[in-house]
Design a protein around this motif. Structure first.
Motif, PDB file in Angstrom:
ATOM      1  N   LEU A 161       0.777  -1.153   0.089  1.00 48.36           N
ATOM      2  CA  LEU A 161       0.068  -0.120   0.052  1.00 48.36           C
ATOM      3  C   LEU A 161       1.027   1.163  -0.147  1.00 48.36           C
ATOM      4  CD1 LEU A 161      -2.723   1.441   0.243  1.00 48.36           C
ATOM      5  CD2 LEU A 161      -2.544   1.105   2.767  1.00 48.36           C
ATOM      6  N   HIS A 162       2.074   1.228   0.793  1.00 54.15           N
ATOM      7  CA  HIS A 162       2.704   2.351   0.960  1.00 54.15           C
ATOM      8  C   HIS A 162       3.550   2.481  -0.262  1.00 54.15           C
ATOM      9  CE1 HIS A 162       5.845   5.003   3.536  1.00 54.15           C
ATOM     10  NE2 HIS A 162       4.788   5.641   2.960  1.00 54.15           N
ATOM     11  N   ALA A 163       3.930   1.313  -1.020  1.00 55.11           N
ATOM     12  CA  ALA A 163       4.508   1.575  -2.283  1.00 55.11           C
ATOM     13  C   ALA A 163       3.876   2.218  -3.399  1.00 55.11           C
ATOM     14  CB  ALA A 163       5.260   0.274  -2.673  1.00 55.11           C
ATOM     15  N   VAL A 191      17.075  -5.250  -1.247  1.00 58.32           N
ATOM     16  CA  VAL A 191      18.190  -4.151  -0.873  1.00 58.32           C
ATOM     17  C   VAL A 191      18.016  -4.187   0.671  1.00 58.32           C
ATOM     18  CG1 VAL A 191      18.398  -1.779  -0.832  1.00 58.32           C
ATOM     19  CG2 VAL A 191      17.773  -2.990  -3.008  1.00 58.32           C
ATOM     20  N   GLU A 192      17.007  -4.149   1.237  1.00 58.90           N
ATOM     21  CA  GLU A 192      16.979  -4.312   2.789  1.00 58.90           C
ATOM     22  C   GLU A 192      17.635  -5.412   3.358  1.00 58.90           C
ATOM     23  OE1 GLU A 192      12.965  -3.988   4.366  1.00 58.90           O
ATOM     24  OE2 GLU A 192      12.808  -2.117   3.576  1.00 58.90           O
ATOM     25  N   ARG A 193      17.616  -6.546   2.981  1.00 58.75           N
ATOM     26  CA  ARG A 193      18.031  -7.752   3.421  1.00 58.75           C
ATOM     27  C   ARG A 193      19.925  -7.571   2.974  1.00 58.75           C
ATOM     28  NH1 ARG A 193      14.002 -10.887   1.050  1.00 58.75           N
ATOM     29  NH2 ARG A 193      15.130 -10.953  -0.745  1.00 58.75           N
ATOM     30  N   GLN A 194      20.253  -6.889   2.147  1.00 62.15           N
ATOM     31  CA  GLN A 194      21.504  -6.874   1.841  1.00 62.15           C
ATOM     32  C   GLN A 194      22.108  -5.599   2.623  1.00 62.15           C
ATOM     33  OE1 GLN A 194      23.411  -8.396  -0.288  1.00 62.15           O
ATOM     34  NE2 GLN A 194      21.760  -9.788  -0.522  1.00 62.15           N
ATOM     35  N   LEU A 195      21.546  -4.562   3.117  1.00 59.30           N
ATOM     36  CA  LEU A 195      21.907  -3.692   3.805  1.00 59.30           C
ATOM     37  C   LEU A 195      21.992  -4.190   5.514  1.00 59.30           C
ATOM     38  CD1 LEU A 195      20.017  -0.537   2.754  1.00 59.30           C
ATOM     39  CD2 LEU A 195      22.372  -1.135   2.081  1.00 59.30           C
ATOM     40  N   LEU A 205       3.794  -4.416 -11.481  1.00 63.63           N
ATOM     41  CA  LEU A 205       5.094  -3.329 -11.433  1.00 63.63           C
ATOM     42  C   LEU A 205       5.326  -2.999  -9.800  1.00 63.63           C
ATOM     43  CD1 LEU A 205       7.123  -1.081 -12.237  1.00 63.63           C
ATOM     44  CD2 LEU A 205       5.158   0.529 -12.563  1.00 63.63           C
ATOM     45  N   ILE A 206       4.061  -2.700  -9.099  1.00 65.80           N
ATOM     46  CA  ILE A 206       4.391  -2.596  -7.561  1.00 65.80           C
ATOM     47  C   ILE A 206       4.998  -3.797  -6.846  1.00 65.80           C
ATOM     48  CG2 ILE A 206       3.082  -2.194  -5.537  1.00 65.80           C
ATOM     49  CD1 ILE A 206       1.149  -0.528  -7.284  1.00 65.80           C
ATOM     50  N   GLY A 207       4.606  -4.903  -7.351  1.00 64.91           N
ATOM     51  CA  GLY A 207       5.114  -6.124  -6.638  1.00 64.91           C
ATOM     52  C   GLY A 207       6.499  -6.367  -6.966  1.00 64.91           C
ATOM     53  N   VAL A 220       8.415  -3.798  -4.869  1.00 64.29           N
ATOM     54  CA  VAL A 220       8.554  -4.170  -3.389  1.00 64.29           C
ATOM     55  C   VAL A 220       9.275  -5.447  -3.244  1.00 64.29           C
ATOM     56  CG1 VAL A 220       7.170  -5.544  -1.572  1.00 64.29           C
ATOM     57  CG2 VAL A 220       5.932  -3.441  -2.861  1.00 64.29           C
ATOM     58  N   ARG A 221       9.632  -6.218  -4.022  1.00 63.58           N
ATOM     59  CA  ARG A 221      10.401  -7.413  -3.891  1.00 63.58           C
ATOM     60  C   ARG A 221      11.846  -6.991  -3.995  1.00 63.58           C
ATOM     61  NH1 ARG A 221       6.461  -9.977  -7.009  1.00 63.58           N
ATOM     62  NH2 ARG A 221       7.568  -9.703  -9.035  1.00 63.58           N
ATOM     63  N   TRP A 222      12.050  -5.879  -4.908  1.00 58.79           N
ATOM     64  CA  TRP A 222      13.367  -5.382  -5.139  1.00 58.79           C
ATOM     65  C   TRP A 222      13.774  -4.553  -3.780  1.00 58.79           C
ATOM     66  CZ3 TRP A 222      15.043  -0.118  -5.480  1.00 58.79           C
ATOM     67  CH2 TRP A 222      16.583   0.006  -5.648  1.00 58.79           C
TER      68      TRP A 222
END
Length: 472
Positions: A80-82, A199-203, A188-190, A193-195
């Motif tokens: 929703l936020h995305a 990125v969060e996991r890598q950080l 597109l939104i999905g 969100v997956r991307w």
């Protein structure tokens, strides 16, 4: 000879005689519609993410279909936020481009070029570009500034203020459009969100990651901003802030000190025990053998209910529960809470580094650290004994815990962390500041605080006056 007309007057006359074309009118209408869409999106963002449980129930009662869809949106807040952010970004970019296009139609490149040349000459700058290029650059800058002003005012500030005051109404009218946008842009939104999750996991795995996305100060400020300022939400803010600090509080900061513990000697008679039980009103009483450093067990008062008519020589010692939990002073109360749950206990004996008994800590002490003081029918006296002289002057007993002192006077519980050392009580703080036993009437200052010793004996500081300077 007639003087040449002023270039600015000439330009203004050209603008005034220009009749807006259909393209300009249509462009202005499109800008208005896009700003309206951006305003709805900004309002939806604030409204959706500020709804509380009572608000969801109210919406479901008014319109069940809207309530069901709203709950579906709530289940996937990341998507929703995305959706809101992507939609708002697309609309804002479209507003800027359309504003630039309308401006280009309304003002010819020649006019803009003359403006740019006059500005450059009057300011003393020399630009190595054509008049046409200068005009296009100036036009884009004007469009960017104008569109930004319109977006901030009409698509950000005004709708967000309105949505905060009318969150239920805005959420109700924006459920269907947001549900439609999320369905339309699902692929597109999905993917986005997956991307972002990747990125969060890598950080989070990075060696320089601190393991947290925000500092305690940031979260504390977020609590102040997001929790409503209504009178009935003060307790909610206090609970949230207490939970934030919960993991750093040690047992020694909340325990009942040894000198205040109600306990009985295992050699005591049955009548003596009953008298202690009646006077204390506690449901669990530690039992010691000769000295409190040698705790024999815990007596549960409920175990005495079937023996109230026994004689003085009744062997009440058989009721003592010997499964005692011992914890160090430095143990975190979050870990102690888990241990209480695992062992199904409500009381623990606190020991110091030498194995001596420092005091006791109960499940109620832990809960009070989060939700505040818990009173029952036996709590006739306040747990924290103090005298309030005025808003800046308080008198506390020396044994009062520093956390309780800070809460009563309304300051942060970490105010004295830099100088308190290992001390957990108010008297301990004074000893850390002085390095010696103070005399009655002695005064000490620390930052904006002034302390005066009201009463002291050979062994302990009994009462302390704290004065808070104005502005603290």
């Amino acid at each position: 000879m007639e003087p040449e007309p002023d270039s600015y007057s000439y330009t203004l006359s050209l603008i005034l005689i220009t009749i807006p074309s259909f393209e300009i009118i249509a462009g202005i209408a499109m800008i208005f519609l896009l700003l309206l869409c951006a305003a709805f999106l900004s309002a939806a963002e604030v409204a959706f993410f500020s709804l509380e449980t009572d608000d969801y129930e109210k919406i479901q009662q008014d319109n069940r279909n809207i309530g069901v869809r709203l709950l579906k949106l709530k289940e996937d807040t990341r998507r929703l936020h995305a959706t809101i952010l992507i939609s708002s970004s697309v609309v804002n970019v479209a507003v800027i481009l359309l504003f630039n296009a309308v401006l280009s139609k309304a003002l010819s490149p020649q006019i803009l070029g003359d403006w740019a040349a006059n500005l450059a000459s009057s300011s003393g700058f020399s630009l190595n570009m054509s008049i046409d290029m200068m005009g296009k650059s100036l036009g884009f800058l004007i469009a960017l500034a104008g569109a930004t002003f319109l977006i901030i005012l009409f698509a950000e500030l005004v709708p967000k203020v309105y949505a905060r005051l009318n969150k239920v109404y805005v959420s109700s009218i924006m459920v269907q459009p947001m549900y439609f946008i999320m369905t339309l842009g699902k692929p597109l939104i999905g993917a986005i969100v997956r991307w972002t999750k990747a990125v969060e996991r890598q950080l989070a795995m990075a060696p320089y990651s601190t393991g947290g996305l925000a500092s305690r100060k940031d979260i504390d400020e977020a609590i102040e901003l997001t929790v409503s300022r209504a009178e009935d939400t003060d307790q909610e803010k206090d609970i949230l802030k207490s939970l934030l600090k919960f993991g750093d509080v040690t047992v020694s900061q909340i325990m009942c000190a040894r000198v205040d513990v109600v306990a009985v000697d295992i050699q005591s008679s049955y009548n003596t025990l009953l008298e202690v039980v009646r006077e204390s009103g506690y449901s669990r009483i530690p039992v010691y053998n000769d000295d409190f450093d040698n705790v024999a067990g815990i007596l549960y008062v409920k175990d005495l209910l079937g023996h109230l008519r026994e004689s003085d020589d009744f062997n009440w010692q058989q009721l003592i529960r010997t499964s005692v939990l011992y914890v160090p002073e430095t143990k975190k109360i979050s870990d102690l809470l888990k241990e209480f749950q695992r062992q199904r206990l409500h009381m623990a004996i606190v020991v110091d580094e030498y194995g001596g008994t420092s005091g006791v800590v109960t499940l109620e002490d832990i809960m009070e650290e989060v939700i505040g003081e818990i009173k029952d029918e036996f709590d006739d006296e306040p747990e924290v004994i103090f005298q309030k002289i005025d808003d800046a002057n308080y008198i506390f007993e020396g044994k009062t815990l520093l956390n309780d002192v800070c809460r009563v006077v309304g300051i942060d519980t970490d105010t004295f962390d830099q100088v308190k050392g290992e001390a957990d009580s108010f008297a301990g703080l004074i000893l850390e500041l002085l390095g010696d036993m103070p005399r009655e009437g002695q005064e000490i200052s620390y930052n904006s605080f002034h302390f005066r010793i009201v009463a002291v004996n050979e062994r302990r500081i009994e009462r302390i006056l704290i004065t808070i300077a104005s502005g603290e």
